[in-house]
Design a protein around this motif. Structure first.
Motif, PDB file in Angstrom:
ATOM      1  N   ALA A 183       0.840  -1.201   0.000  1.00 63.19           N
ATOM      2  CA  ALA A 183       0.000   0.000   0.000  1.00 63.19           C
ATOM      3  C   ALA A 183       0.876   1.252   0.000  1.00 63.19           C
ATOM      4  CB  ALA A 183      -0.941   0.001   1.200  1.00 63.19           C
ATOM      5  N   VAL A 184       1.552   1.473  -1.138  1.00 66.56           N
ATOM      6  CA  VAL A 184       2.324   2.709  -1.285  1.00 66.56           C
ATOM      7  C   VAL A 184       1.357   3.884  -1.310  1.00 66.56           C
ATOM      8  CG1 VAL A 184       4.216   1.558  -2.479  1.00 66.56           C
ATOM      9  CG2 VAL A 184       2.304   2.468  -3.803  1.00 66.56           C
ATOM     10  N   PRO A 185       1.828   5.106  -1.108  1.00 69.79           N
ATOM     11  CA  PRO A 185       0.902   6.239  -0.976  1.00 69.79           C
ATOM     12  C   PRO A 185      -0.119   6.360  -2.098  1.00 69.79           C
ATOM     13  CG  PRO A 185       3.093   6.904  -0.280  1.00 69.79           C
ATOM     14  CD  PRO A 185       3.224   5.510  -0.799  1.00 69.79           C
ATOM     15  N   SER A 186       0.277   6.165  -3.347  1.00 72.40           N
ATOM     16  CA  SER A 186      -0.676   6.314  -4.447  1.00 72.40           C
ATOM     17  C   SER A 186      -1.764   5.253  -4.382  1.00 72.40           C
ATOM     18  CB  SER A 186       0.055   6.241  -5.797  1.00 72.40           C
ATOM     19  OG  SER A 186       0.659   4.966  -5.977  1.00 72.40           O
ATOM     20  N   VAL A 187      -1.409   4.046  -3.971  1.00 71.99           N
ATOM     21  CA  VAL A 187      -2.398   2.973  -3.851  1.00 71.99           C
ATOM     22  C   VAL A 187      -3.341   3.247  -2.690  1.00 71.99           C
ATOM     23  CG1 VAL A 187      -2.676   0.505  -3.327  1.00 71.99           C
ATOM     24  CG2 VAL A 187      -0.940   1.255  -4.976  1.00 71.99           C
ATOM     25  N   ARG A 188      -2.825   3.760  -1.593  1.00 70.92           N
ATOM     26  CA  ARG A 188      -3.701   4.107  -0.462  1.00 70.92           C
ATOM     27  C   ARG A 188      -4.702   5.179  -0.864  1.00 70.92           C
ATOM     28  NH1 ARG A 188       1.178   3.790   2.752  1.00 70.92           N
ATOM     29  NH2 ARG A 188       1.282   6.057   2.908  1.00 70.92           N
ATOM     30  N   ARG A 189      -4.242   6.169  -1.601  1.00 70.57           N
ATOM     31  CA  ARG A 189      -5.165   7.232  -2.036  1.00 70.57           C
ATOM     32  C   ARG A 189      -6.251   6.672  -2.950  1.00 70.57           C
ATOM     33  NH1 ARG A 189      -0.179  10.093  -2.346  1.00 70.57           N
ATOM     34  NH2 ARG A 189      -0.064   9.731  -4.598  1.00 70.57           N
ATOM     35  N   ALA A 190      -5.879   5.775  -3.850  1.00 67.57           N
ATOM     36  CA  ALA A 190      -6.873   5.172  -4.743  1.00 67.57           C
ATOM     37  C   ALA A 190      -7.852   4.316  -3.957  1.00 67.57           C
ATOM     38  CB  ALA A 190      -6.163   4.343  -5.811  1.00 67.57           C
ATOM     39  N   ARG A 191      -7.347   3.587  -2.986  1.00 68.90           N
ATOM     40  CA  ARG A 191      -8.228   2.778  -2.136  1.00 68.90           C
ATOM     41  C   ARG A 191      -9.229   3.649  -1.385  1.00 68.90           C
ATOM     42  NH1 ARG A 191      -5.126   0.977   2.879  1.00 68.90           N
ATOM     43  NH2 ARG A 191      -5.490   3.207   3.227  1.00 68.90           N
ATOM     44  N   ASP A 192      -8.750   4.758  -0.848  1.00 68.37           N
ATOM     45  CA  ASP A 192      -9.606   5.623  -0.039  1.00 68.37           C
ATOM     46  C   ASP A 192     -10.689   6.310  -0.870  1.00 68.37           C
ATOM     47  OD1 ASP A 192      -8.054   4.852   2.089  1.00 68.37           O
ATOM     48  OD2 ASP A 192      -6.864   6.697   2.171  1.00 68.37           O
ATOM     49  N   ARG A 193     -10.462   6.496  -2.151  1.00 67.27           N
ATOM     50  CA  ARG A 193     -11.500   7.096  -2.984  1.00 67.27           C
ATOM     51  C   ARG A 193     -12.345   6.037  -3.694  1.00 67.27           C
ATOM     52  NH1 ARG A 193      -6.852   8.359  -6.333  1.00 67.27           N
ATOM     53  NH2 ARG A 193      -7.024   7.270  -8.341  1.00 67.27           N
ATOM     54  N   GLY A 194     -12.133   4.759  -3.355  1.00 68.25           N
ATOM     55  CA  GLY A 194     -12.954   3.685  -3.868  1.00 68.25           C
ATOM     56  C   GLY A 194     -12.615   3.207  -5.262  1.00 68.25           C
ATOM     57  N   ALA A 195     -11.388   3.459  -5.720  1.00 72.69           N
ATOM     58  CA  ALA A 195     -11.019   3.123  -7.094  1.00 72.69           C
ATOM     59  C   ALA A 195     -10.435   1.726  -7.237  1.00 72.69           C
ATOM     60  CB  ALA A 195     -10.017   4.151  -7.620  1.00 72.69           C
TER      61      ALA A 195
END
Length: 359
Positions: free
Chosen positions: A244-256
């Protein structure tokens, strides 16, 4: 030049991280014993595969945990996790720092037996060596699954090796295939600019946010140690598949990062499932991994059904003068990582040096 043959003790095929790690230990041994060696690299520039990775790729570990033997990777200003460009720079500097004898571009056509040596045939002349270390990695052997309809789909079908950045997909409908780190990272940056669908064979599993490459290297090491003791490694550090690198965490948090089951076939306009569901798209992006790039070893005998060579440690079972480095855990724990490459290279070179001394 095709008839000229150079003679050395060791030829290393591949000038990426595994080949350079081997070069470091061969250079040290050469100072003590007179061992001579050459590194043959197909690339036109230093850095192994790193210069060809997509623009936003980040290492899974901080620079302080990403090192080849002898020299820690310097930090990249403003980044905890170094970029692919920084990793390429590091490998180029490492090569110069230790004055490693890399010859490029040299395409190795085949490795074959030649009496008491191995002959390495290349487009720049042939080499005869007592030992060969194959360190060509996997980037040049992308894997594409053989699904029905791949030949009829009218859109684009790039692989991870073809992807650079999301700009070329802006405003399009894109299917991203694969349940690993590459798919998750690419999907994370595609989803804000394109309409995406993520297709995986099993539900993707993200590691906890506080787990990165440092923990994964430790887990891989413990698994290998268990195997060496004859114990089952099942359940050893089974945390997930995707860092869960930062870009993946951000995508996860926005439901992508919602994944759909793998489709069954391609159609002229998109993908389709067995229940009749379809999804039209402009591109199918195959983030479906790689196979070891080992075609140069075929003259020594057939490769296994998985494209691999049977090994004991790093040594080929059918040809004891051949070692393989950096292809994945089957050639050493975390051997396809920067930090893991050094450990397996050290052991392989130690074996070679010992056997040369015994002769």
């Amino acid at each position: 030049m095709g008839t000229r043959e150079h003679e050395v003790d060791v030829v290393v095929v591949g000038g990426g991280q595994a080949g350079l790690a081997a070069g470091y230990f061969l250079r040290r041994a050469g100072r003590r014993t007179g061992l001579d060696f050459a590194i043959l690299d197909e690339g036109g520039e230093p850095g192994g595969s790193w210069p060809r990775y997509w623009d936003s790729l980040r290492l899974f570990s901080p620079a302080g945990h990403s090192m080849l033997p002898g020299w820690w990777m310097p930090e990249e200003e403003g980044r905890e996790y170094p970029s692919a460009r920084h990793a390429a720079w590091y490998l180029a500097e490492y090569e110069r720092r230790y004055e490693l004898p890399v010859r490029r571009p040299v395409h190795v056509e085949g490795v074959e037996r030649a009496g008491n040596r191995l002959r390495v045939r290349t487009d720049r002349g042939n080499w005869r060596a007592r030992y060969v270390i194959s360190a060509t990695g996997t980037w040049r052997a992308p894997h594409l699954p053989d699904l029905p309809g791949r030949g009829v789909f009218a859109g684009r079908q790039p692989h991870t090796v073809d992807y650079r950045n999301p700009d070329e997909f802006a405003g399009q409908r894109v299917v991203v295939v694969g349940g690993g780190n590459s798919a998750a990272q690419i999907l994370a940056e595609l989803s804000p600019v394109a309409e995406t669908l993520w297709a995986t064979r099993r539900p993707p599993r993200l590691l906890p946010d506080d787990v990165d490459g440092r923990a994964l290297f430790s887990i891989a090491t413990r698994r290998q140690q268990a195997a060496e003791r004859g114990e089952s490694a099942q359940g050893v550090g089974d945390l997930g598949d995707i860092v869960a690198v930062p870009s993946v965490r951000r995508a996860r948090d926005r439901g992508a990062l919602k994944a759909e089951p793998m489709f069954d076939r391609l159609t002229p306009t998109g993908v389709a499932w067995a229940d009749g569901t379809t999804w039209d798209c402009d591109a199918v992006l195959w983030c479906t991994g790689f196979r070891p790039a080992l075609h140069h070893l075929e003259p020594l005998g057939p490769l296994g059904p998985d494209g691999r060579v049977a090994v004991e440690g790093t040594r080929a079972v059918a040809e004891p003068r051949l070692h393989l480095l950096g292809y994945g855990d089957w050639t050493g724990a975390a051997s396809a990582t920067i930090i893991g490459a050094g450990r397996t290279a050290k052991g392989a070179v130690a074996e070679i040096v010992r056997e040369l001394a015994e002769r």
